[in-house]
Write a protein that holds these residues in place. Structure first.
Motif, PDB file in Angstrom:
ATOM      1  N   ALA A   1       0.820  -1.214   0.000  1.00 31.58           N
ATOM      2  CA  ALA A   1       0.000   0.000   0.000  1.00 31.58           C
ATOM      3  C   ALA A   1       0.855   1.266   0.000  1.00 31.58           C
ATOM      4  CB  ALA A   1      -0.940   0.003   1.216  1.00 31.58           C
ATOM      5  N   SER A   2       2.004   1.231   0.702  1.00 34.67           N
ATOM      6  CA  SER A   2       2.875   2.412   0.729  1.00 34.67           C
ATOM      7  C   SER A   2       3.423   2.713  -0.657  1.00 34.67           C
ATOM      8  CB  SER A   2       4.018   2.207   1.714  1.00 34.67           C
ATOM      9  OG  SER A   2       4.825   1.102   1.329  1.00 34.67           O
ATOM     10  N   THR A   3       3.640   1.659  -1.463  1.00 27.67           N
ATOM     11  CA  THR A   3       4.107   1.856  -2.842  1.00 27.67           C
ATOM     12  C   THR A   3       3.022   2.540  -3.668  1.00 27.67           C
ATOM     13  OG1 THR A   3       5.491  -0.109  -2.689  1.00 27.67           O
ATOM     14  CG2 THR A   3       4.990   0.695  -4.899  1.00 27.67           C
ATOM     15  N   VAL A   4       1.769   2.140  -3.447  1.00 28.88           N
ATOM     16  CA  VAL A   4       0.652   2.790  -4.148  1.00 28.88           C
ATOM     17  C   VAL A   4       0.592   4.270  -3.784  1.00 28.88           C
ATOM     18  CG1 VAL A   4      -1.850   2.854  -4.417  1.00 28.88           C
ATOM     19  CG2 VAL A   4      -0.660   0.665  -4.308  1.00 28.88           C
ATOM     20  N   SER A   5       0.733   4.571  -2.493  1.00 30.77           N
ATOM     21  CA  SER A   5       0.692   5.966  -2.052  1.00 30.77           C
ATOM     22  C   SER A   5       1.769   6.786  -2.742  1.00 30.77           C
ATOM     23  CB  SER A   5       0.869   6.047  -0.532  1.00 30.77           C
ATOM     24  OG  SER A   5      -0.204   5.428   0.135  1.00 30.77           O
ATOM     25  N   ARG A   6       2.970   6.217  -2.839  1.00 34.11           N
ATOM     26  CA  ARG A   6       4.054   6.954  -3.505  1.00 34.11           C
ATOM     27  C   ARG A   6       3.779   7.104  -4.999  1.00 34.11           C
ATOM     28  NH1 ARG A   6       7.192   3.135  -0.385  1.00 34.11           N
ATOM     29  NH2 ARG A   6       8.012   4.128   1.518  1.00 34.11           N
ATOM     30  N   ALA A   7       3.272   6.046  -5.620  1.00 32.85           N
ATOM     31  CA  ALA A   7       3.056   6.080  -7.067  1.00 32.85           C
ATOM     32  C   ALA A   7       1.945   7.041  -7.463  1.00 32.85           C
ATOM     33  CB  ALA A   7       2.731   4.676  -7.570  1.00 32.85           C
TER      34      ALA A   7
ATOM     35  N   ALA B   1       7.819   1.329 -14.307  1.00 34.75           N
ATOM     36  CA  ALA B   1       6.988   0.141 -14.520  1.00 34.75           C
ATOM     37  C   ALA B   1       5.983  -0.038 -13.390  1.00 34.75           C
ATOM     38  CB  ALA B   1       7.875  -1.098 -14.647  1.00 34.75           C
ATOM     39  N   VAL B   2       6.443   0.173 -12.147  1.00 31.75           N
ATOM     40  CA  VAL B   2       5.536   0.035 -11.003  1.00 31.75           C
ATOM     41  C   VAL B   2       4.485   1.143 -11.030  1.00 31.75           C
ATOM     42  CG1 VAL B   2       5.395   0.203  -8.477  1.00 31.75           C
ATOM     43  CG2 VAL B   2       7.175  -1.209  -9.547  1.00 31.75           C
ATOM     44  N   ALA B   3       4.913   2.364 -11.328  1.00 35.10           N
ATOM     45  CA  ALA B   3       3.970   3.480 -11.390  1.00 35.10           C
ATOM     46  C   ALA B   3       2.900   3.213 -12.433  1.00 35.10           C
ATOM     47  CB  ALA B   3       4.709   4.778 -11.711  1.00 35.10           C
ATOM     48  N   ALA B   4       3.304   2.645 -13.571  1.00 36.27           N
ATOM     49  CA  ALA B   4       2.336   2.352 -14.628  1.00 36.27           C
ATOM     50  C   ALA B   4       1.376   1.258 -14.174  1.00 36.27           C
ATOM     51  CB  ALA B   4       3.067   1.935 -15.901  1.00 36.27           C
ATOM     52  N   ARG B   5       1.906   0.235 -13.492  1.00 33.29           N
ATOM     53  CA  ARG B   5       1.044  -0.863 -13.039  1.00 33.29           C
ATOM     54  C   ARG B   5       0.039  -0.363 -11.992  1.00 33.29           C
ATOM     55  NH1 ARG B   5       4.759  -4.199 -11.569  1.00 33.29           N
ATOM     56  NH2 ARG B   5       4.440  -4.575  -9.345  1.00 33.29           N
ATOM     57  N   VAL B   6       0.489   0.469 -11.089  1.00 33.31           N
ATOM     58  CA  VAL B   6      -0.402   1.026 -10.065  1.00 33.31           C
ATOM     59  C   VAL B   6      -1.451   1.926 -10.705  1.00 33.31           C
ATOM     60  CG1 VAL B   6      -0.531   2.623  -8.104  1.00 33.31           C
ATOM     61  CG2 VAL B   6       1.261   0.866  -8.180  1.00 33.31           C
ATOM     62  N   GLY B   7      -1.015   2.762 -11.656  1.00 30.68           N
ATOM     63  CA  GLY B   7      -1.957   3.653 -12.322  1.00 30.68           C
ATOM     64  C   GLY B   7      -3.033   2.896 -13.078  1.00 30.68           C
ATOM     65  N   GLU B   8      -2.628   1.783 -13.730  1.00 30.98           N
ATOM     66  CA  GLU B   8      -3.598   0.975 -14.477  1.00 30.98           C
ATOM     67  C   GLU B   8      -4.596   0.321 -13.524  1.00 30.98           C
ATOM     68  OE1 GLU B   8      -5.553  -2.435 -15.935  1.00 30.98           O
ATOM     69  OE2 GLU B   8      -3.872  -2.574 -14.509  1.00 30.98           O
ATOM     70  N   ALA B   9      -4.117  -0.178 -12.383  1.00 29.14           N
ATOM     71  CA  ALA B   9      -5.005  -0.814 -11.409  1.00 29.14           C
ATOM     72  C   ALA B   9      -5.981   0.202 -10.813  1.00 29.14           C
ATOM     73  CB  ALA B   9      -4.184  -1.476 -10.306  1.00 29.14           C
ATOM     74  N   ALA B  10      -5.471   1.404 -10.500  1.00 33.81           N
ATOM     75  CA  ALA B  10      -6.334   2.447  -9.929  1.00 33.81           C
ATOM     76  C   ALA B  10      -7.428   2.849 -10.905  1.00 33.81           C
ATOM     77  CB  ALA B  10      -5.491   3.662  -9.539  1.00 33.81           C
ATOM     78  N   ALA B  11      -7.053   2.982 -12.199  1.00 34.81           N
ATOM     79  CA  ALA B  11      -8.041   3.356 -13.211  1.00 34.81           C
ATOM     80  C   ALA B  11      -9.065   2.250 -13.417  1.00 34.81           C
ATOM     81  CB  ALA B  11      -7.324   3.675 -14.531  1.00 34.81           C
ATOM     82  N   ARG B  12      -8.600   0.999 -13.421  1.00 33.30           N
ATOM     83  CA  ARG B  12      -9.514  -0.125 -13.649  1.00 33.30           C
ATOM     84  C   ARG B  12     -10.525  -0.270 -12.505  1.00 33.30           C
ATOM     85  NH1 ARG B  12      -8.090  -5.123 -12.074  1.00 33.30           N
ATOM     86  NH2 ARG B  12      -5.879  -4.571 -12.236  1.00 33.30           N
ATOM     87  N   LEU B  13     -10.074  -0.027 -11.273  1.00 33.98           N
ATOM     88  CA  LEU B  13     -10.965  -0.159 -10.113  1.00 33.98           C
ATOM     89  C   LEU B  13     -11.837   1.086  -9.880  1.00 33.98           C
ATOM     90  CD1 LEU B  13      -8.562  -1.867  -7.538  1.00 33.98           C
ATOM     91  CD2 LEU B  13     -10.317  -2.933  -8.967  1.00 33.98           C
ATOM     92  N   GLY B  14     -11.496   2.161 -10.546  1.00 32.38           N
ATOM     93  CA  GLY B  14     -12.246   3.393 -10.349  1.00 32.38           C
ATOM     94  C   GLY B  14     -11.867   4.120  -9.067  1.00 32.38           C
ATOM     95  N   TRP B  15     -10.628   3.950  -8.614  1.00 32.92           N
ATOM     96  CA  TRP B  15     -10.176   4.631  -7.404  1.00 32.92           C
ATOM     97  C   TRP B  15     -10.114   6.136  -7.618  1.00 32.92           C
ATOM     98  CZ3 TRP B  15      -5.946   7.799  -6.567  1.00 32.92           C
ATOM     99  CH2 TRP B  15      -5.671   8.113  -5.226  1.00 32.92           C
ATOM    100  N   ARG B  16     -10.551   6.880  -6.615  1.00 33.20           N
ATOM    101  CA  ARG B  16     -10.459   8.344  -6.636  1.00 33.20           C
ATOM    102  C   ARG B  16      -9.797   8.801  -5.344  1.00 33.20           C
ATOM    103  NH1 ARG B  16     -11.552   7.223 -10.957  1.00 33.20           N
ATOM    104  NH2 ARG B  16     -13.144   8.015 -12.385  1.00 33.20           N
ATOM    105  N   PRO B  17      -8.968   9.843  -5.416  1.00 37.14           N
ATOM    106  CA  PRO B  17      -8.341  10.329  -4.177  1.00 37.14           C
ATOM    107  C   PRO B  17      -9.399  10.848  -3.215  1.00 37.14           C
ATOM    108  CG  PRO B  17      -7.968  11.857  -5.992  1.00 37.14           C
ATOM    109  CD  PRO B  17      -8.557  10.618  -6.592  1.00 37.14           C
ATOM    110  N   SER B  18      -9.181  10.652  -1.932  1.00 38.54           N
ATOM    111  CA  SER B  18     -10.120  11.099  -0.900  1.00 38.54           C
ATOM    112  C   SER B  18      -9.859  12.546  -0.544  1.00 38.54           C
ATOM    113  CB  SER B  18      -9.984  10.230   0.358  1.00 38.54           C
ATOM    114  OG  SER B  18     -10.689  10.811   1.425  1.00 38.54           O
TER     115      SER B  18
END
Length: 357
Positions: free
Chosen positions: A29-35, A47-64
């Motif tokens: 989770a800390s890696t996601v926060s940084r990415a 590569a990690v930033a891209a993977r996290v960004g793709e997962a966030a977009a696919r799940l529909g995550w929005r910053p709180s």
């Protein structure tokens, strides 16, 4: 306890958390926060930033926004308190302020105080809990502790269409954007005097409200400047800026010394004035001349169309929003007292007094 699985792709969920994104991306989770934070994105590989960004977009995550506000103590939100949401004077003021604030990236929360100091304090406290960045107060009246409360809570605040009773120009009580109410009422009195009226009454606004206090003082000063005795002029204060209060106050005026014209402190009051005149068998503009204040949107459509004082509704909202933005940027900025210049709009509700009146 089993972990809650992330929802299927393509189904945005407002409850999606960083932990969900981390599981989907196969990272901590800390890696996601940084990415996902532009300020720390360089701490992870592309590569990690891209993977996290793709997962966030696919799940529909929005910053709180709430979480961000707790970190920064800022919510990009401005609170606006008005005394009466059904009073037509406030929508154009609020809309102009909101338009400017949106251009600067702020959302607004509008609340109605019902002219109740206790409710006003409760609303300010609740907005403080939601971390509003500033407040615009159109509800200040005698007995209010609104500005004091904002100071204690360290919330920048600007008064709009109201000043604190007794606060002079440049007072430390806080910045304010108002009309020059004394000048405005003076314009109405001068117009009636030019028509030949000498027995002029004043239907004043409610006690403790700065607009009522200043307009009443302006009425007396205008009579005195023309050599008339203000003490001889009939004056009755309405209990509120409402049609019902205007009707009641006008009935009281009609039961006192005779007059040929009435200067009302507010257009809403004039609707009650028209009702009271009709009940007494009198015609506004013919038997009794009537002037209002604010030039609300409907007053050119009533019969007879109302002579009134036009205020700068939109400019008031814009200037108050600008002042608030300035004070939010620099809390030590000098407090300002801006008074906008009104103008007289002559319509059919005023005419020379009847012969012999």
């Amino acid at each position: 306890m089993p972990r809650r699985p992330p929802p299927p792709a393509g189904t945005p969920d407002a409850r999606i958390t960083i932990a969900d994104v981390a599981r989907a991306a196969g990272v901590h989770a800390s890696t996601v926060s940084r990415a996902l934070n532009p300020a720390t994105r360089g701490m992870v590989t592309d590569a990690v930033a891209a993977r996290v960004g793709e997962a966030a977009a696919r799940l529909g995550w929005r910053p709180s926004a709430i979480a961000a506000g707790l970190r920064t103590r800022r919510s990009r939100t401005i609170g606006i308190l008005v005394p009466d949401l059904v009073n037509p004077i406030f929508p154009p003021i609020v809309r102009a302020a909101e338009t400017l604030l949106v251009q600067h990236g702020y959302a607004t929360l509008v609340a109605n105080t019902d002219n109740d100091p206790a409710r006003e304090e409760m609303l300010i406290s609740r907005m403080a809990e939601h971390l509003v960045d500033g407040l615009m107060l159109a509800s200040a009246a005698e007995g209010t502790r609104a500005v004091e409360l904002c100071t204690r809570l360290r919330i920048p605040a600007v008064l709009i269409n109201r000043r604190l009773p007794g606060a002079g120009r440049g007072a430390a009580a806080g910045s304010a954007v108002t009309n020059d109410d004394r000048l405005g009422i003076g314009l109405a009195v001068a117009h009636l005097l030019e028509l030949g009226h000498r027995r002029i009454a004043h239907l004043a606004g409610p006690a403790g409200v700065s607009t009522a206090i200043d307009r009443r003082a302006g009425f007396r000063a205008a009579l005195r400047a023309r050599g008339l005795d203000p003490a001889a002029a009939p004056v009755v204060a309405a209990a509120a800026y409402t049609v019902e209060a205007g009707r009641t106050a006008m009935a009281r005026l009609l039961g006192g010394p005779p007059f040929t014209a009435v200067v009302a402190a507010n257009d809403m009051l004039c609707l009650g004035v028209y009702d009271a005149l009709a009940a007494a068998g009198l015609r506004p503009g013919a038997d009794i001349s009537v002037t209002g204040f604010n030039d609300m949107p409907f007053v050119d459509r009533i019969h007879p169309a109302l002579t009134t004082i036009r205020i700068q509704h939109a400019e008031m909202g814009r200037q108050a929003a600008t002042l608030l933005l300035d004070e939010m940027a620099d809390p030590s900025a000098r407090r300002r007292d801006i008074r906008l210049v009104p103008e007289l709009v002559i319509r059919a509700s005023t005419a020379p007094p009847l012969p012999g009146a």
